[in-house]
Design an enzyme around this catalytic site. Structure first.
Site, PDB file in Angstrom:
ATOM      1  N   ALA A  12       0.736  56.745  45.960  1.00  0.00           N
ATOM      2  CA  ALA A  12       1.648  55.852  45.241  1.00  0.00           C
ATOM      3  C   ALA A  12       1.011  55.436  43.922  1.00  0.00           C
ATOM      4  O   ALA A  12      -0.175  55.096  43.875  1.00  0.00           O
ATOM      5  CB  ALA A  12       1.942  54.628  46.092  1.00  0.00           C
ATOM      6  N   GLN A  36       7.865  62.428  50.416  1.00  0.00           N
ATOM      7  CA  GLN A  36       7.470  61.533  51.506  1.00  0.00           C
ATOM      8  C   GLN A  36       8.332  60.266  51.512  1.00  0.00           C
ATOM      9  O   GLN A  36       8.551  59.644  50.471  1.00  0.00           O
ATOM     10  CB  GLN A  36       6.008  61.124  51.364  1.00  0.00           C
ATOM     11  CG  GLN A  36       5.540  60.383  52.621  1.00  0.00           C
ATOM     12  CD  GLN A  36       4.160  59.790  52.497  1.00  0.00           C
ATOM     13  OE1 GLN A  36       3.902  58.948  51.645  1.00  0.00           O
ATOM     14  NE2 GLN A  36       3.263  60.231  53.362  1.00  0.00           N
ATOM     15  N   CYS A  40       0.752  53.903  55.727  1.00  0.00           N
ATOM     16  CA  CYS A  40       0.601  52.897  54.679  1.00  0.00           C
ATOM     17  C   CYS A  40       0.112  51.563  55.258  1.00  0.00           C
ATOM     18  O   CYS A  40       0.751  50.986  56.130  1.00  0.00           O
ATOM     19  CB  CYS A  40       1.919  52.680  53.947  1.00  0.00           C
ATOM     20  SG  CYS A  40       1.744  51.492  52.613  1.00  0.00           S
ATOM     21  N   LYS A  98       2.779  62.173  58.334  1.00  0.00           N
ATOM     22  CA  LYS A  98       1.392  61.880  57.950  1.00  0.00           C
ATOM     23  C   LYS A  98       1.044  60.507  58.522  1.00  0.00           C
ATOM     24  O   LYS A  98       1.779  59.543  58.301  1.00  0.00           O
ATOM     25  CB  LYS A  98       1.252  61.886  56.433  1.00  0.00           C
ATOM     26  CG  LYS A  98      -0.132  61.473  55.942  1.00  0.00           C
ATOM     27  CD  LYS A  98      -0.280  61.744  54.447  1.00  0.00           C
ATOM     28  CE  LYS A  98      -1.637  61.318  53.913  1.00  0.00           C
ATOM     29  NZ  LYS A  98      -1.756  59.875  53.680  1.00  0.00           N
ATOM     30  N   GLY A 153      -9.058  63.133  54.534  1.00  0.00           N
ATOM     31  CA  GLY A 153     -10.006  62.027  54.489  1.00  0.00           C
ATOM     32  C   GLY A 153     -11.381  62.469  54.054  1.00  0.00           C
ATOM     33  O   GLY A 153     -12.045  63.241  54.744  1.00  0.00           O
ATOM     34  N   ARG A 213      -7.973  61.172  46.673  1.00  0.00           N
ATOM     35  CA  ARG A 213      -8.686  60.540  45.571  1.00  0.00           C
ATOM     36  C   ARG A 213      -9.484  61.514  44.712  1.00  0.00           C
ATOM     37  O   ARG A 213      -9.567  61.354  43.497  1.00  0.00           O
ATOM     38  CB  ARG A 213      -9.603  59.438  46.130  1.00  0.00           C
ATOM     39  CG  ARG A 213      -8.809  58.259  46.662  1.00  0.00           C
ATOM     40  CD  ARG A 213      -9.647  57.376  47.547  1.00  0.00           C
ATOM     41  NE  ARG A 213     -10.020  58.037  48.799  1.00  0.00           N
ATOM     42  CZ  ARG A 213     -10.837  57.520  49.705  1.00  0.00           C
ATOM     43  NH1 ARG A 213     -11.364  56.333  49.492  1.00  0.00           N
ATOM     44  NH2 ARG A 213     -11.121  58.181  50.814  1.00  0.00           N
TER      45      ARG A 213
HETATM   46  C1  LIG Z   1      -3.890  55.139  45.009  1.00  0.00           C
HETATM   47  C2  LIG Z   1      -3.527  55.674  46.362  1.00  0.00           C
HETATM   48  C3  LIG Z   1      -2.203  55.690  46.757  1.00  0.00           C
HETATM   49  C4  LIG Z   1      -1.844  56.220  48.005  1.00  0.00           C
HETATM   50  N1  LIG Z   1      -0.519  56.298  48.344  1.00  0.00           N
HETATM   51  C5  LIG Z   1      -0.147  56.955  49.477  1.00  0.00           C
HETATM   52  C6  LIG Z   1       1.219  57.206  49.783  1.00  0.00           C
HETATM   53  O1  LIG Z   1       2.136  56.881  49.012  1.00  0.00           O
HETATM   54  N2  LIG Z   1       1.509  57.834  50.955  1.00  0.00           N
HETATM   55  C7  LIG Z   1       0.526  58.244  51.818  1.00  0.00           C
HETATM   56  O2  LIG Z   1       0.831  58.815  52.875  1.00  0.00           O
HETATM   57  N3  LIG Z   1      -0.770  58.034  51.539  1.00  0.00           N
HETATM   58  C8  LIG Z   1      -1.130  57.435  50.376  1.00  0.00           C
HETATM   59  N4  LIG Z   1      -2.459  57.283  50.076  1.00  0.00           N
HETATM   60  C9  LIG Z   1      -3.471  57.830  50.988  1.00  0.00           C
HETATM   61  C10 LIG Z   1      -3.845  59.271  50.635  1.00  0.00           C
HETATM   62  O3  LIG Z   1      -2.727  60.113  50.741  1.00  0.00           O
HETATM   63  C11 LIG Z   1      -4.955  59.765  51.575  1.00  0.00           C
HETATM   64  O4  LIG Z   1      -4.479  59.728  52.889  1.00  0.00           O
HETATM   65  C12 LIG Z   1      -6.220  58.921  51.496  1.00  0.00           C
HETATM   66  O5  LIG Z   1      -6.545  58.623  50.154  1.00  0.00           O
HETATM   67  C13 LIG Z   1      -7.395  59.636  52.165  1.00  0.00           C
HETATM   68  O6  LIG Z   1      -7.620  60.876  51.571  1.00  0.00           O
HETATM   69  P1  LIG Z   1      -8.797  61.112  50.458  1.00  0.00           P
HETATM   70  O7  LIG Z   1     -10.070  60.694  51.098  1.00  0.00           O
HETATM   71  O8  LIG Z   1      -8.711  62.567  50.142  1.00  0.00           O
HETATM   72  O9  LIG Z   1      -8.456  60.230  49.297  1.00  0.00           O
HETATM   73  C14 LIG Z   1      -2.834  56.720  48.860  1.00  0.00           C
HETATM   74  C15 LIG Z   1      -4.173  56.692  48.467  1.00  0.00           C
HETATM   75  C16 LIG Z   1      -4.530  56.203  47.230  1.00  0.00           C
HETATM   76  C17 LIG Z   1      -5.979  56.212  46.813  1.00  0.00           C
END
Ligand SMILES: Cc1cc2nc3c(=O)[nH]c(=O)nc-3n(C[C@H](O)[C@H](O)[C@H](O)COP(=O)(O)O)c2cc1C
Length: 414
Positions: free
Chosen positions: A41, A142, A172, A211, A273, A297
């Site tokens: 988001a 999503q 979320c 998810k 993750g 990220r």
């Molecule tokens: C700024 C931000 C916004 C996110 N928004 C969503 C979202 O809208 N829907 C969702 O399922 N996960 C969202 N996430 C989670 C990510 O999709 C992901 O599950 C989480 O960051 C872990 O993965 P990573 O370690 O690769 O970042 C968001 C994460 C971040 C950092």
């Protein structure tokens, strides 16, 4: 203080022979390679998604020529051609412009979208939520919400808008979402999730995925029964961010739960993750047996990650961007933002600068200059001046650090 992944002692060594799969089939959609841009988001709007897709492309014969052919590896061209034909055989949804142009990012996902908001918005205004371009296929939208009927109707809207897949957000942690039982709030109520799965499944023909997080907290881990229920209800795949809601973003993602979900179901399982390097992606596949990897990220701090994973799969090595590459990258993205919105989303640009400039000499000066600027074009100007100086050999002087809180780095959602 260094984060744990910035410490070389914690670097993950990719197991010999393991690899991120070449492709992943979700319903009739072929995802090749099996790498997915996570929904984020405030980040993964159409501009960011196209930026990532383009940053991930292996484009030309030039690229292929640069691949060392030592160690008897299969050439990039032939591997790419193989993959193209794999996708062409499996389904019509994979869109490749030509054989030499394949993205390292197999699937894009939108930011989460409120099912209520979508359902209530007049048709003429829905574009605001659902804008995407042809070159974003395959793409998944999503949704979040808690009412089965509204979610099912919104899923139909997503299908009619031309998305290839629809995904349900059960991760979320944001209070305003959880308060209405959306996102991870639903993890406390498996029967309601079952009703939602059935309602959405019978509403759309496109692949439907979910998810989710491990569960609400350590005492209530539900990922395995939830994944089984998804399979029983006809969902086409699941993605697990291996943390609980209570964990937020703290600690490490617990990949052992991705392995447990993979053991429990036959539908594709995507692991998510803490992937920060190609080695991490390979290690996750090796440790869990997951069918694909999802990256959030890291895509913002290193938009080359998908390309690097692909390059690693093809050659056993990958390129690190230099300062000039970083300059091109940030300028391209910011120009895209300015072109798309006239004012260039200053908030988004500041956030991206914060992520993207860690580790750049004098990066703090750029973060400060961007933070103090008020419009997109002014931020772009700061970026250009900073990199021109840096590339001509001057490291900009240190300036007052910008606190992470000032840049609102915490995710709006998950
Ligand atoms: C700024 C931000 C916004 C996110 N928004 C969503 C979202 O809208 N829907 C969702 O399922 N996960 C969202 N996430 C989670 C990510 O999709 C992901 O599950 C989480 O960051 C872990 O993965 P990573 O370690 O690769 O970042 C968001 C994460 C971040 C950092």
């Amino acid at each position: 203080m260094k984060k744990f992944w910035e410490n070389p002692a914690n670097a993950i060594i990719a197991p010999q022979g393991a690899q991120v799969p070449d492709s992943l089939q979700i319903g009739n959609v072929c995802i090749a390679p099996a790498t997915i841009l996570a929904p984020m988001a405030g980040v993964t709007d159409t501009v960011f998604r196209r930026f990532i897709r383009n940053a991930s492309f292996v484009r030309s014969a030039q690229d292929v020529m640069e691949v060392p052919e030592d160690a008897g590896q299969v050439s990039l061209t032939s591997r790419m051609q193989e993959q193209t034909s794999v996708c062409m055989e499996r389904g019509p949804s994979a869109v490749f412009k030509n054989k030499d142009e394949i993205s390292g990012c197999g699937l894009l996902m939108t930011e989460f979208t409120s099912a209520d908001g979508l359902f209530r918005t007049r048709e003429s205004k829905r574009k605001r939520y659902l804008t995407f371009y042809e070159d974003e296929h395959p793409i998944s939208a999503q949704l979040f919400g808690s009412d089965p009927y509204t979610l099912a109707e919104s899923a139909k809207i997503v299908e009619d808008a031309g998305f290839d897949l629809v995904d349900l957000n059960l991760g979320c942690p944001a209070k305003r979402v959880v308060k209405c039982n959306g996102g991870s709030g639903l993890l406390k109520d498996l029967p309601v999730i079952g009703t939602i799965f059935e309602a959405v499944r019978s509403a759309v023909k496109i692949p439907f995925t979910v998810k989710f997080r491990l569960g609400w907290d350590d005492e209530n881990i539900v990922c395995v029964p939830l994944a089984k229920m998804a399979e029983d209800c006809g969902l086409n795949g699941v993605a697990l961010h291996a943390r609980t809601r209570e964990q937020g973003y703290s600690g490490n993602a617990r990949w052992e739960w991705i392995a447990a979900v993979k053991d429990a179901v036959k539908i594709p399982v995507v692991g998510n993750g803490d992937i920060r390097t190609p080695e991490d992606a390979i290690a996750m596949v090796a440790a869990t047996g997951c069918d694909g990897v999802m990256i959030g990220r890291t895509a913002a701090s290193n938009p080359w990650i998908f390309r690097q994973i692909r390059q690693h799969a093809e050659t056993g090595r990958y390129d690190q961007p230099n300062e000039a590459d970083r300059y091109q990258m940030i300028r391209t993205y910011f120009k895209m933002l300015v072109d798309e919105t006239m004012h260039g989303s200053p908030g988004k640009m500041k956030q991206f600068v914060a992520w993207f400039t860690h580790g750049i000499p004098g990066g703090n000066a750029l973060r400060r200059a961007c933070y103090d600027a008020h419009t997109g074009p002014a931020i772009l100007d700061s970026v250009e001046r900073f990199f021109e100086e840096l590339l001509s050999g001057h490291v900009p002087p240190q300036s007052t650090p910008v606190a992470e809180a000032e840049l609102d780095l915490l995710p709006a959602c998950d």
